[in-house]
Design a protein around this motif. Structure first.
Motif, PDB file in Angstrom:
ATOM      1  N   PRO A  75       0.814  -1.228   0.000  1.00 58.33           N
ATOM      2  CA  PRO A  75       0.000   0.000   0.000  1.00 58.33           C
ATOM      3  C   PRO A  75       0.842   1.270   0.000  1.00 58.33           C
ATOM      4  CG  PRO A  75      -0.244  -1.198   2.091  1.00 58.33           C
ATOM      5  CD  PRO A  75       0.527  -2.088   1.175  1.00 58.33           C
ATOM      6  N   ALA A  80       0.298   4.165  -2.604  1.00 54.75           N
ATOM      7  CA  ALA A  80       0.058   5.560  -2.219  1.00 54.75           C
ATOM      8  C   ALA A  80       1.088   6.482  -2.880  1.00 54.75           C
ATOM      9  CB  ALA A  80       0.116   5.699  -0.696  1.00 54.75           C
ATOM     10  N   ASN A  88      -6.666  -2.493   7.724  1.00 52.18           N
ATOM     11  CA  ASN A  88      -6.681  -1.065   7.393  1.00 52.18           C
ATOM     12  C   ASN A  88      -7.339  -0.905   6.017  1.00 52.18           C
ATOM     13  OD1 ASN A  88      -6.095   1.484   6.338  1.00 52.18           O
ATOM     14  ND2 ASN A  88      -4.129   1.648   7.407  1.00 52.18           N
ATOM     15  N   ILE A 112      -8.270   1.590   4.246  1.00 51.71           N
ATOM     16  CA  ILE A 112      -7.721   2.607   3.339  1.00 51.71           C
ATOM     17  C   ILE A 112      -6.507   2.041   2.594  1.00 51.71           C
ATOM     18  CG2 ILE A 112      -6.588   4.879   3.255  1.00 51.71           C
ATOM     19  CD1 ILE A 112      -8.434   5.661   5.629  1.00 51.71           C
ATOM     20  N   ALA A 113      -5.680   1.294   3.336  1.00 49.37           N
ATOM     21  CA  ALA A 113      -4.510   0.673   2.699  1.00 49.37           C
ATOM     22  C   ALA A 113      -4.944  -0.411   1.712  1.00 49.37           C
ATOM     23  CB  ALA A 113      -3.591   0.095   3.774  1.00 49.37           C
ATOM     24  N   ALA A 145      -5.983   1.274  -1.346  1.00 52.36           N
ATOM     25  CA  ALA A 145      -4.845   1.768  -2.141  1.00 52.36           C
ATOM     26  C   ALA A 145      -4.304   0.633  -3.009  1.00 52.36           C
ATOM     27  CB  ALA A 145      -3.761   2.313  -1.211  1.00 52.36           C
ATOM     28  N   MET A 156      -1.160   9.308   4.608  1.00 52.28           N
ATOM     29  CA  MET A 156      -2.096   8.947   3.529  1.00 52.28           C
ATOM     30  C   MET A 156      -2.878   7.675   3.838  1.00 52.28           C
ATOM     31  SD  MET A 156      -0.064   9.614  -0.003  1.00 52.28           S
ATOM     32  CE  MET A 156      -1.352   9.036  -1.101  1.00 52.28           C
ATOM     33  N   LEU A 157      -2.238   6.737   4.537  1.00 48.51           N
ATOM     34  CA  LEU A 157      -2.908   5.458   4.817  1.00 48.51           C
ATOM     35  C   LEU A 157      -3.583   5.459   6.186  1.00 48.51           C
ATOM     36  CD1 LEU A 157      -0.142   3.073   3.416  1.00 48.51           C
ATOM     37  CD2 LEU A 157      -2.202   3.862   2.250  1.00 48.51           C
ATOM     38  N   LEU A 158      -3.448   6.589   6.890  1.00 47.43           N
ATOM     39  CA  LEU A 158      -4.063   6.695   8.223  1.00 47.43           C
ATOM     40  C   LEU A 158      -4.502   8.132   8.465  1.00 47.43           C
ATOM     41  CD1 LEU A 158      -4.411   4.571  10.556  1.00 47.43           C
ATOM     42  CD2 LEU A 158      -2.415   5.605  11.617  1.00 47.43           C
ATOM     43  N   PRO A 159      -5.402   8.639   7.594  1.00 45.86           N
ATOM     44  CA  PRO A 159      -5.707  10.078   7.608  1.00 45.86           C
ATOM     45  C   PRO A 159      -6.361  10.556   8.898  1.00 45.86           C
ATOM     46  CG  PRO A 159      -7.123   8.888   6.051  1.00 45.86           C
ATOM     47  CD  PRO A 159      -6.092   7.929   6.516  1.00 45.86           C
TER      48      PRO A 159
END
Lengths: 365, 74
Positions: A143, A147, A254, A256-257, A260, B31-34
């Motif tokens: 990730p 990103a 996670n 969000i990861a 990504a 970015m991966l933990l906003p």
């Protein structure tokens, strides 16, 4: 805060109970290079009763990266318009006939970076050069690369590329478990992979193969506790996924990861040293981000790749043999002159055996 | 490779944070933990925060180990 005396007592509790719960020879496998190092550094193998064997599986991303990838990276490094950026571990990994380290000695521009973002910054600072980041690593690292690519797109940086060797750990576990010759009674699951993925991708270990598995942290007591939890499952005839690293591993990981990864990469068949090709085990840059894929954007001709036939890295990675059973180990293969990737990476099984020895004394005797 | 270490966020500026790692300061990406906030302890891997450390769970683990230490013949 746990005091040293309490740590010692807790360790004794876990060791005594592991000894009590496990009644026959049992093999537990960890699949994370950071676990390998922590286990060796803390002497856990020596402390465990002889009937409990801890083996290392395919948990070191550098080690499972085949010569084919190294040869491609080295071929790119010889292009004078290219700067290769890489984590330090990759430098000495032998390709078919040379390594990045030797290529650098011959004048190739190869820089060690701590983060893919450092590679992107190098691209910003060197607009006339093509910067290729060697994107090696499992779900923990993928990730970050994703990103970074998204950042490159946002900032319209067009001289940043990656050569992806990102892989899904669980696919190698699946490949191992589907091989009936592999004998493993339970798994320590890789804590920092699970930080990203959560528990779901590993549920097949218990559901399909009826093996116990515990997500483990990286302190010595984290590992002992996880082995103890595995021992409890073995004793009770259970096979489930348990999380012994809840301070950072959430059940869902996670998201969000994960997002990504799925935005930037698509799954592809990938070669693993020791395993060969595994379907859907690799991550390749998808069409939407193709311009950042070095293989798509920068032509390269590499030598025909071969693996060293005497190197038993593949069998070590499957837990079939321990490094001392390889004819090259400590003879012609050393950390200074490694014959295979498992000796290069500080997280490699052969490196750990070389560095920390393999003597064991038996707890309570 | 998957080495990750705890760090404390001492300043947050959009998607970047200044963190303290055992007395050393550096900038990492959020970015991966906003949603991470100033004062949070986070797990840091290769220049990115990848998860918040749950202090309650960390304390629970410590407590559990203490209990284990007190009942070492359980």
């Amino acid at each position: 805060m746990i005091m040293p005396e309490e740590c010692k007592k807790a360790a004794e509790f876990f060791l005594q109970n592991i000894d009590r719960l496990i009644t026959k020879p049992t093999r537990f496998m960890e699949v994370c290079g950071t676990h390998t190092v922590s286990i060796f550094r803390s002497g856990i193998r020596q402390l465990l009763p002889e009937k409990v064997d801890l083996v290392s599986g395919p948990g070191c991303p550098v080690c499972v990266t085949p010569n084919d990838y190294m040869d491609t990276a080295i071929a790119y490094a010889k292009n004078s318009n290219v700067i290769i950026t890489t984590f330090g571990d990759m430098l000495k990994v032998p390709g078919t006939s040379t390594s990045l380290y030797e290529a650098r000695a011959e004048g190739a521009d190869i820089r060690i970076v701590y983060s893919p973002l450092d590679a992107l910054q190098l691209a910003i600072n060197n607009p006339a050069k093509k910067i290729i980041f060697l994107a090696v690593g499992f779900e923990t690292t993928a990730p970050l690369t994703a990103a970074t690519i998204q950042t490159a797109q946002k900032k319209q940086i067009n001289n940043f590329f990656i050569l992806s060797a990102h892989k899904w750990t669980y696919t190698a576990l699946d490949a191992l478990l589907s091989d009936p010759t592999i004998k493993v009674d339970g798994f320590l699951l890789p804590g920092h992979v699970c930080v990203i993925t959560g528990e779901a991708p590993f549920s097949f270990v218990s559901e399909r193969y009826a093996k116990p598995a515990v997500i483990a942290g990286f302190e010595a007591l984290d590992i002992l506790r996880a082995v103890y939890m595995l021992a409890l499952q073995v004793q009770n005839g259970q096979a489930k996924i348990e999380n012994a690293y809840k301070r950072v591993v959430r059940t869902e990981g996670n998201p969000i990861a994960q997002n990504a990864i799925s935005s930037v990469f698509s799954n592809t068949s990938a070669n693993w040293r020791g395993f060969g090709g595994i379907e859907n085990s690799g991550m390749t840059v998808n069409a939407a981000y193709a311009q950042y894929d070095a293989l798509h954007s920068i032509p390269v001709t590499k030598e025909n790749s071969r693996e060293n036939p005497a190197c038993r890295c593949g069998d070590v990675l499957k837990g079939n043999i321990n490094p001392t059973q390889c004819p090259l180990f400590k003879k012609i293969c050393t950390p200074e002159h490694p014959a295979g990737a498992c000796m290069v990476s500080i997280e490699g099984t052969c490196h750990a055996w070389y560095k920390y020895g393999q003597g064991r004394y038996h707890y309570g005797r | 490779m998957c080495l990750a270490v705890p760090a404390k966020i001492i300043e947050k500026n959009d998607m970047m944070a200044t963190v303290d790692v055992e007395g050393i300061q550096r900038k990492i990406s959020l970015m991966l933990l906003p949603d991470a906030k100033k004062g949070d302890f986070v797990l840091m891997h290769a220049g990115f925060a990848i998860q918040t450390i749950d202090e309650q769970e960390a304390n629970y683990t410590a407590q559990l180990l203490k209990e284990v230490a007190q009942n070492d013949n359980a």
